[in-house]
Design an enzyme around this catalytic site. Sequence first.
Site, PDB file in Angstrom:
ATOM      1  N   ASP A  52     -17.388  -8.913   8.877  1.00  0.00           N
ATOM      2  CA  ASP A  52     -17.930  -7.851   9.721  1.00  0.00           C
ATOM      3  C   ASP A  52     -18.132  -8.464  11.103  1.00  0.00           C
ATOM      4  OD1 ASP A  52     -19.700  -5.016   9.307  1.00  0.00           O
ATOM      5  OD2 ASP A  52     -20.212  -6.226  11.049  1.00  0.00           O
ATOM      6  N   GLU A  96      -6.318  15.200   4.336  1.00  0.00           N
ATOM      7  CA  GLU A  96      -6.886  15.800   3.123  1.00  0.00           C
ATOM      8  C   GLU A  96      -6.870  17.319   3.237  1.00  0.00           C
ATOM      9  OE1 GLU A  96     -10.760  14.069   2.688  1.00  0.00           O
ATOM     10  OE2 GLU A  96      -9.973  12.073   2.219  1.00  0.00           O
ATOM     11  N   HIS A 109     -12.437  12.654  -2.501  1.00  0.00           N
ATOM     12  CA  HIS A 109     -13.494  12.426  -1.513  1.00  0.00           C
ATOM     13  C   HIS A 109     -14.877  12.720  -2.111  1.00  0.00           C
ATOM     14  CE1 HIS A 109     -13.960  12.122   3.108  1.00  0.00           C
ATOM     15  NE2 HIS A 109     -15.024  11.651   2.514  1.00  0.00           N
TER      16      HIS A 109
END
Length: 527
Positions: free
Chosen positions: A171, A261, A279
């Site tokens: 990160d 989507e 999802h």
Amino acid sequence: MHRVLISDPLSEDGIRPLLEAEDIETVMNPNLSHEQLLEEIGSAEALIVRSQTQVTREVIEHAPHLKIIGRAGVGVDNIDLDAATENGVIVVNAPDGNTISTAEHTMAMLMSLARNIPQAYHQLQQKRWERKKFVGVELKDKVLGIVGFGRIGREVAQRAKGHRMKVVAFDPFLNEEKAEKAGVTHGTLEEVLKQADFLTVHTPLIDKTKHLINEEAIAMMKTGARILNCARGGIVEENALYEAIQSGKIAGAALDVFEEEPATEHPLLSLPEVIATPHLGASTIEAQENVATDVSYDVLELLRGGTVRNPVNLPSVSSEMMEKLSPYFKLSERLGAFLSKVVEGTLERVNVYYSGDLLEVDTMPLTRIAVKGILKRHIGERVNDVNAFKTASDKGITVNEQKSTQTKGFTNLITVEIETDQEKRSLAGTLLNGLGARIVQFDQYSIDVVPEGHLVVIRHTDQPGAIGRVGSLLAEHEINIATMQVGRTNEGGEAVMVLTVDKPVDGECNEKLAQIEDIKQVQCLTI
């Protein structure tokens, strides 16, 4: 009585704080047409929505009493933030409500992927008992690579450690010390890719992370590794993943999100090595209740004269103060954005210094905007003028603001300084009458650069011919130089060259620039 309109279906338990408040009239009216919403919003002081209701400028301007809009979820794409800010309406969301839900879904997908559970169940539905076909792998002693170590990434790590997995995380805000406290190993992106038996991504989708896991990244991974994406569609390049699974490079994938989507006809779904869900990361009873509860408390607080915890738009500033500050907004953000793209290492501290005309005004909004400019490189639109300080604090970054009478000859001067675990870099800018924003100092070098467009920053040794060689190479690649500034402290020493060019400098040209004699570092950025 304060009137609160809820125009999307929400968990009744989540909005219970509003339903039980004696000073709140809660009106639940989901599935309103646009015309009905315009009529209902007229008397409302608060509006709470999910993703269905489109809170347009027209809606906001039909709500003369509206003080706050609550989004029961993270994204606020369905809310016109500019219109809300212009009309003095605070917008809040619920960024933490689905953390546990998404982390648990990731672990469910991880275990299902490791043990072929959906495929095996599907075979049983077909009345076929094929044990040998679905031999899986254990999680114990496997390496889980986590790309993105925010709230969800940390929760996934804790659960993976419970399965005795080895966790290595990358990160941009993570360093060795923070990783050690979290009980994980810190690694660069390349190190995480190379070590991972299972790779899971938990980053926002921004320009920097779009197709982050692409053909080149997958090539670095172990043969037989597995990939999970329960974050955002588009972080994993789907065509590259398809090819890698077909070739046997990647053993399988678990996907909760897709770039487009719904994805019912996606080629990846035809591969037996892929498991997928539509999802569902935030689709739990608890998550839906949590986001509704978080927003309900913020609405209550604001209507009762308190402060909100999760604002996502600009806080109120007096018109007099706004007139003084607004010319510096763009300069502040661009100084932060520029500096964030050239500094190396994990961010630890941001210092912002003001002098000249800015001594007599409240510069806190400018500091927020500078910090936002710095963090947007890694977080994207999730960081804004209001939550910039909290986001920095959550990432372990200290923010300091200081005013000084030293103007260095300018009537106003903003200096942004970033400290990382590797270096300290600074950038100073000013507003010139009739000319606009200018960068006037980069580290110890005096320059004069407009902070916008495509820029090339080159560290080099001050030697004859260096500038010419750079110009010739760019010309070979048909890249036109708009301006060039060179700063140095002494003849023959280290120097910095900042060019503005008409189009981005691509990877090949960048590599050739770095190979030029006396060139030490080349960084290309767009502001």
